[in-house]
Design a protein around this motif. Structure first.
Motif, PDB file in Angstrom:
ATOM      1  N   ILE A   1      50.680  34.712  40.023  1.00  0.00           N
ATOM      2  CA  ILE A   1      49.675  33.958  40.781  1.00  0.00           C
ATOM      3  C   ILE A   1      49.931  32.457  40.682  1.00  0.00           C
ATOM      4  O   ILE A   1      49.861  31.731  41.681  1.00  0.00           O
ATOM      5  N   LYS A   2      50.262  31.966  39.506  1.00  0.00           N
ATOM      6  CA  LYS A   2      50.403  30.516  39.336  1.00  0.00           C
ATOM      7  C   LYS A   2      51.675  29.968  39.989  1.00  0.00           C
ATOM      8  O   LYS A   2      51.811  28.755  40.155  1.00  0.00           O
ATOM      9  N   GLU A   3      52.593  30.864  40.404  1.00  0.00           N
ATOM     10  CA  GLU A   3      53.806  30.414  41.103  1.00  0.00           C
ATOM     11  C   GLU A   3      53.556  30.091  42.571  1.00  0.00           C
ATOM     12  O   GLU A   3      54.407  29.516  43.241  1.00  0.00           O
ATOM     13  N   ASP A   4      52.398  30.453  43.102  1.00  0.00           N
ATOM     14  CA  ASP A   4      52.068  30.175  44.503  1.00  0.00           C
ATOM     15  C   ASP A   4      52.055  28.662  44.725  1.00  0.00           C
ATOM     16  O   ASP A   4      51.358  27.932  44.012  1.00  0.00           O
TER      17      ASP A   4
ATOM     18  N   ASP B   1      32.082  39.128  26.791  1.00  0.00           N
ATOM     19  CA  ASP B   1      31.879  40.578  26.855  1.00  0.00           C
ATOM     20  C   ASP B   1      32.594  41.233  28.039  1.00  0.00           C
ATOM     21  O   ASP B   1      32.242  42.345  28.446  1.00  0.00           O
ATOM     22  N   SER B   2      33.572  40.566  28.617  1.00  0.00           N
ATOM     23  CA  SER B   2      34.346  41.195  29.693  1.00  0.00           C
ATOM     24  C   SER B   2      35.430  42.086  29.092  1.00  0.00           C
ATOM     25  O   SER B   2      35.824  41.932  27.930  1.00  0.00           O
ATOM     26  N   LYS B   3      35.949  43.021  29.899  1.00  0.00           N
ATOM     27  CA  LYS B   3      36.859  44.053  29.384  1.00  0.00           C
ATOM     28  C   LYS B   3      38.320  43.834  29.765  1.00  0.00           C
ATOM     29  O   LYS B   3      39.157  44.673  29.479  1.00  0.00           O
ATOM     30  N   GLY B   4      38.628  42.718  30.433  1.00  0.00           N
ATOM     31  CA  GLY B   4      40.015  42.474  30.820  1.00  0.00           C
ATOM     32  C   GLY B   4      40.373  43.176  32.113  1.00  0.00           C
ATOM     33  O   GLY B   4      39.516  43.648  32.848  1.00  0.00           O
ATOM     34  N   GLY B   5      41.693  43.224  32.411  1.00  0.00           N
ATOM     35  CA  GLY B   5      42.137  43.893  33.627  1.00  0.00           C
ATOM     36  C   GLY B   5      43.289  43.212  34.334  1.00  0.00           C
ATOM     37  O   GLY B   5      43.859  43.751  35.288  1.00  0.00           O
ATOM     38  N   ILE B   6      43.666  41.987  33.888  1.00  0.00           N
ATOM     39  CA  ILE B   6      44.791  41.265  34.483  1.00  0.00           C
ATOM     40  C   ILE B   6      45.814  41.008  33.377  1.00  0.00           C
ATOM     41  O   ILE B   6      45.477  40.522  32.303  1.00  0.00           O
ATOM     42  N   SER B   7      47.076  41.324  33.666  1.00  0.00           N
ATOM     43  CA  SER B   7      48.140  41.142  32.668  1.00  0.00           C
ATOM     44  C   SER B   7      48.685  39.720  32.729  1.00  0.00           C
ATOM     45  O   SER B   7      48.466  38.980  33.703  1.00  0.00           O
ATOM     46  N   ILE B   8      49.399  39.337  31.692  1.00  0.00           N
ATOM     47  CA  ILE B   8      50.025  38.013  31.646  1.00  0.00           C
ATOM     48  C   ILE B   8      51.057  37.878  32.760  1.00  0.00           C
ATOM     49  O   ILE B   8      51.183  36.817  33.392  1.00  0.00           O
ATOM     50  N   ALA B   9      51.789  38.949  33.054  1.00  0.00           N
ATOM     51  CA  ALA B   9      52.789  38.913  34.132  1.00  0.00           C
ATOM     52  C   ALA B   9      52.124  38.667  35.485  1.00  0.00           C
ATOM     53  O   ALA B   9      52.641  37.907  36.326  1.00  0.00           O
ATOM     54  N   GLU B  10      50.973  39.292  35.729  1.00  0.00           N
ATOM     55  CA  GLU B  10      50.241  39.087  36.989  1.00  0.00           C
ATOM     56  C   GLU B  10      49.776  37.640  37.105  1.00  0.00           C
ATOM     57  O   GLU B  10      49.822  37.046  38.188  1.00  0.00           O
TER      58      GLU B  10
ATOM     59  N   VAL C   1      39.110  34.181  40.077  1.00  0.00           N
ATOM     60  CA  VAL C   1      39.852  35.414  40.361  1.00  0.00           C
ATOM     61  C   VAL C   1      39.645  36.370  39.195  1.00  0.00           C
ATOM     62  O   VAL C   1      39.909  36.029  38.040  1.00  0.00           O
ATOM     63  N   ARG C   2      39.186  37.589  39.508  1.00  0.00           N
ATOM     64  CA  ARG C   2      38.920  38.583  38.463  1.00  0.00           C
ATOM     65  C   ARG C   2      39.475  39.947  38.883  1.00  0.00           C
ATOM     66  O   ARG C   2      39.819  40.147  40.056  1.00  0.00           O
ATOM     67  N   PRO C   3      39.528  40.882  37.938  1.00  0.00           N
ATOM     68  CA  PRO C   3      40.009  42.222  38.283  1.00  0.00           C
ATOM     69  C   PRO C   3      39.079  42.889  39.283  1.00  0.00           C
ATOM     70  O   PRO C   3      37.915  42.482  39.432  1.00  0.00           O
ATOM     71  N   PRO C   4      39.551  43.917  39.990  1.00  0.00           N
ATOM     72  CA  PRO C   4      38.696  44.631  40.949  1.00  0.00           C
ATOM     73  C   PRO C   4      37.438  45.180  40.282  1.00  0.00           C
ATOM     74  O   PRO C   4      37.454  45.581  39.110  1.00  0.00           O
TER      75      PRO C   4
ATOM     76  N   ILE D   1      40.837  34.269  36.089  1.00  0.00           N
ATOM     77  CA  ILE D   1      41.761  33.146  36.283  1.00  0.00           C
ATOM     78  C   ILE D   1      41.029  32.114  37.130  1.00  0.00           C
ATOM     79  O   ILE D   1      40.568  32.415  38.228  1.00  0.00           O
ATOM     80  N   ARG D   2      40.890  30.898  36.584  1.00  0.00           N
ATOM     81  CA  ARG D   2      40.257  29.816  37.329  1.00  0.00           C
ATOM     82  C   ARG D   2      41.334  29.079  38.103  1.00  0.00           C
ATOM     83  O   ARG D   2      42.260  28.529  37.511  1.00  0.00           O
ATOM     84  N   VAL D   3      41.220  29.039  39.422  1.00  0.00           N
ATOM     85  CA  VAL D   3      42.292  28.522  40.287  1.00  0.00           C
ATOM     86  C   VAL D   3      41.850  27.230  40.957  1.00  0.00           C
ATOM     87  O   VAL D   3      40.776  27.170  41.572  1.00  0.00           O
ATOM     88  N   ARG D   4      42.677  26.202  40.834  1.00  0.00           N
ATOM     89  CA  ARG D   4      42.465  24.959  41.582  1.00  0.00           C
ATOM     90  C   ARG D   4      43.551  24.838  42.633  1.00  0.00           C
ATOM     91  O   ARG D   4      44.744  24.938  42.334  1.00  0.00           O
TER      92      ARG D   4
END
Length: 805
Positions: free
Chosen positions: A96-99, A83-92, A60-63, A457-460
């Motif tokens: 996601i991990k609460e799913d 070399d990525s620039k970010g785009g997802i906050s800690i709150a976001e 999962v990555r930013p748009p 975010i690496r999701v299992r």
């Protein structure tokens, strides 16, 4: 009746043995083939289920974060996070991990290229005055690049214990003390941020040391001196070493300490380095003119001692061996760092090309930007790097077939065409995606990178034990949900490694292991299609071979049937005799086949398949041998190809055999080669190829073997039928060679026509099946060449009946 049939079988024993072997092959290889086809399909699916899923399922990555090379080639570099620039906050991320469908959501943020403390290397105290000229180098595995400029330090003597008299250029990059040592060069390596808890769940690596609090006395003094900046705690990758080399020239000089003390206006009790920089420069210039008694140059590999964020202070023995040193100098200026752009890959439709962005030693393949504040520039710095522990990626077991590119731990073994292993240098800008040299916390990432530091975010997915159809559907369901939330989502489950070839400016062709996304689904579809195709072709060929073989046999019975009819046999009795002979063949073949199945420990289903084939053979034999033929008398002569048309009842079955053989062999070879090529580019596909390859080869061999038997038997029947014609040719003066050439020209017409028809049908079929043009041509060409050469050999080695009478 049985005795008569048996005598006929015995009379033509070599023909009977050939036919018997063919029937045994049909009854044995078809059930084995069907079983192997099912086994191959099961192997593919089980391999996918067992090995198709790596350590996580979704990336999962930013748009709009998918790179051009990912969009066009469906592949990602192993360490794609760099070399990525970010785009997802800690709150976001926390949302996601609460799913409940998500078992693990492990974030990662690339922070840039950072360095740790610089340590010193101490030169030895020798017996005579010596000039040490030193130059540090880094390396990419192929070439060494200088770090800084060449410098010198001149040793005179150690007059009192602890009082080493030497001269060296004074500059800001070096600290000087009574110990004759210099600081090693700075180096920069990738630092990433993680959540220790979720990363441990994902990888099995222990990151608990990130919870430690540093308590170094020296660190506390530095913090106090620079306004108590935040500490960025780092765990160092223990599996990495810095590529660092030292070239050292040792010149023994004939100089006197007293002379240079005078030149520097110093007393005997003074230290040489107390002199002003200008006077030291003058003295060093004069030392350049001094005669050299002896000289030698050595190169030392210091890589095994040096780590990215906390290296080892060294000292050189009098034999110039590097050893760890307890006394050292260190520099804590760690708040300067660099960020770089992604590599701009070009020529993606052929071999991706990597261009040099900035020439230098070493050249840079990325645009690099300097960030942070140095201790030399300000008394207030934004942060300070401090190592609090280490981690080792090798402690986690990895699935070598499926690829879950964690983005930060990959050991990128980039190799040149001659096998040279390339590595990143200590300077930012290498084209090789560097693994994480250290990890820190998300809080540190926020401090350095801002409020949206997370790059991926690496999701299992929860509740999945194997990568079966149900698992794939669940993964796709969660992926759809995250897509609707606005993220860029890639299904990583089912991916595998692929060797990627790059054209790198200044180096040439370089191979790197990359990850091909979605390869498991493609492998399933490819091998399912191939195995269905193989099974269908195997059954079709077996049935048609049986029909054609019995057609030949019926033609051979023609004259015998006429003779029996003349001596008073009834039509029903003649047909019964013919059928009994075939029943004997078929039943003997069944007996041998059942024995072979028993020897090879066949399962019950294979026995049933053999009995079904036997029953079908009986029915086909009964029908063909008792069917009444329609005899149509010709009133006019053939205008062309008279011989071929006259014997068409014998030639057409052979043409059908050739056409079917060409069709089946070309389809089998092309489909197999195409599947192997598509699969072999990844480790998972290569593993599956090993499991299923031999079955496909056996099928091709089986088809070729039965084709030879059918064609050879057909020619024997044709030559027997034309016995009087061939004898006549000999009587009128034709040699055996001339007769063979005549027959060969005649056979070439209908055989080449049959092969060409098979090639046309095969080509159309392969095109519809989306087989690559390359393998279509290979399949058609190999079938044509193999069958053509075989036909030439069979025709020229046939015995012409009674030609010498």
């Amino acid at each position: 009746m049985i005795r008569i049939a048996w005598k006929r079988i015995h009379h033509r024993k070599w023909t009977s043995i050939t036919i018997l072997i063919a029937f045994i092959s049909i009854y044995t290889l078809v059930p084995f083939g069907l079983k192997q086809s099912k086994t191959a399909t099961t192997t593919v699916h089980e391999s996918i289920e067992q090995y198709g899923r790596g350590s996580y399922d979704l990336l999962v990555r930013p748009p709009s974060s998918r790179t051009k090379i990912e969009q066009e080639l469906d592949m990602v570099e192993e360490n794609y996070i760099g070399d990525s620039k970010g785009g997802i906050s800690i709150a976001e991320w926390k949302k996601i991990k609460e799913d409940p469908d998500i078992e693990v959501a492990a974030p990662v943020a690339s922070l840039g290229y950072f360095r740790g403390k610089k340590f010193s290397i101490e030169f030895p105290v020798l017996d005579k005055p010596t000039r040490f000229t030193y130059q540090f180098y880094t390396s990419d595995g192929q070439k060494k690049y200088p770090l800084g400029t060449e410098k010198s330090i001149v040793y005179f003597e150690q007059k009192n214990p602890g009082m080493i008299q030497y001269l060296a250029n004074k500059d800001k990059s070096q600290f000087f003390s009574s110990v004759m040592s210099v600081l090693m060069p700075e180096n920069y390596y990738v630092l990433v941020a993680i959540d220790p808890e979720s990363e441990t769940k994902l990888t099995g690596i222990d990151f608990s040391d990130l919870n430690k609090e540093p308590n170094s006395r020296i660190l506390q003094e530095v913090l106090k001196s620079y306004g108590n900046p935040p500490i960025v705690k780092v765990l160092q990758n223990n599996d990495l070493n810095i590529p660092l080399y030292l070239k050292l020239t040792i010149d023994q000089l004939d100089v006197q300490l007293s002379e240079y003390l005078t030149m520097l206006n110093l007393q005997e009790e003074n230290w040489l380095m107390e002199a002003s920089p200008e006077k030291i420069d003058t003295a060093l210039t004069k030392l350049e003119q001094e005669p050299i008694i002896s000289s030698k140059t050595i190169e030392l590999n210091l890589s095994s001692f040096q780590k990215p964020f906390d290296g080892t202070a060294l000292k050189l023995s009098k034999q110039f061996e590097p050893l760890p040193s307890e006394r050292f100098m260190a520099e804590h200026d760690t708040s300067i760092y660099y960020v770089a752009s992604k590599i701009d890959y070009q020529n993606l439709q052929s071999i991706p090309t990597v261009k040099i962005v900035s020439s230098g030693e070493p050249p840079s393949y990325k645009r690099v930007e300097k960030k942070g504040v140095s201790m030399e520039e300000s008394r207030e710095i934004p942060f300070i790097i401090e190592q609090v522990g280490t981690f080792s990626p090798k402690t986690t077991s990895q699935n070598k077939l499926a690829a879950s590119p964690l983005g930060i731990y990959g050991e990128m073994e980039a190799t040149t065409e001659d096998g040279t292993i390339l590595t990143p240098t200590t300077v930012p800008g290498s084209f090789i995606p560097s693994p994480a040299s250290g990890v820190t916390t998300l809080e540190s990432a926020e401090l350095i990178k801002g409020e949206k530091p997370i790059d991926a975010i690496r999701v299992r997915i929860a509740g999945i034990t194997s990568y079966d159809q149900a698992a794939q559907e669940k993964i796709e369901k969660v992926a759809t949900k995250l897509l609707k939330m606005g993220y860029e989502v890639d299904i990583v489950a089912g991916s595998s490694f692929k060797e990627m070839t790059l054209e790198v400016e200044g180096i040439g062709k370089v191979k790197e292991p990359w990850t091909t996304l979605g390869v498991a689904q493609e492998l399933t579809e490819t091998w399912d299609l191939l195995n269905v195709l193989t099974t269908a072709l195997l059954i079709i060929f077996g049935v048609f071979w049986l029909i054609i073989r019995l057609t030949f046999e019926k033609n051979m019975f023609t004259k015998e049937n006429e003779l029996l009819s003349m001596i008073g046999w009834e039509k029903r009795k003649i047909n019964l005799r013919n059928c009994i002979e075939q029943y004997i063949f078929i039943t003997i073949a069944l007996t041998f086949s059942l024995f072979l199945l028993y020897v090879f420990k066949a399962n019950y289903s294979m026995y049933w398949i053999t009995f079904i084939l036997w029953a079908v053979s009986l029915l086909v034999a009964t029908y063909l041998l008792t069917k009444k033929d329609k005899n149509q008398k010709r009133m006019h002569a053939y205008k062309g190809l008279a011989s071929i048309l006259y014997y068409k009842r014998l030639i057409i079955p052979m043409m059908f055999v050739l056409c079917l053989s060409t069709l089946l062999m070309s389809i089998q070879v092309a489909a197999l080669g195409d599947s192997l090529q598509k699969s072999a580019v990844t480790t998972l596909g290569d593993y599956i190829n090993d499991q299923t390859y031999w079955f496909q080869v056996i099928v091709v061999t089986f088809v070729f073997y039965l084709s030879i038997i059918a064609f050879s038997e057909g020619l024997n029947t044709l030559f027997s039928e034309r016995k009087q014609e061939l004898v006549m040719y000999h009587v009128i003066g034709w040699t055996k060679g001339k007769i063979l050439r005549y027959l060969f020209k005649e056979a070439s017409i209908w055989s080449l026509f049959s092969i060409l028809v098979g090639i046309i049908i095969g080509g159309i079929t392969l095109y519809v099946l989306n087989i690559s043009i390359k393998w279509i041509l290979i399949g058609l060409g190999s079938a044509f060449i193999l069958l053509s050469i075989t036909l030439i050999i069979i025709i020229y080695t046939r015995r012409i009946p009674n030609v010498n009478q």
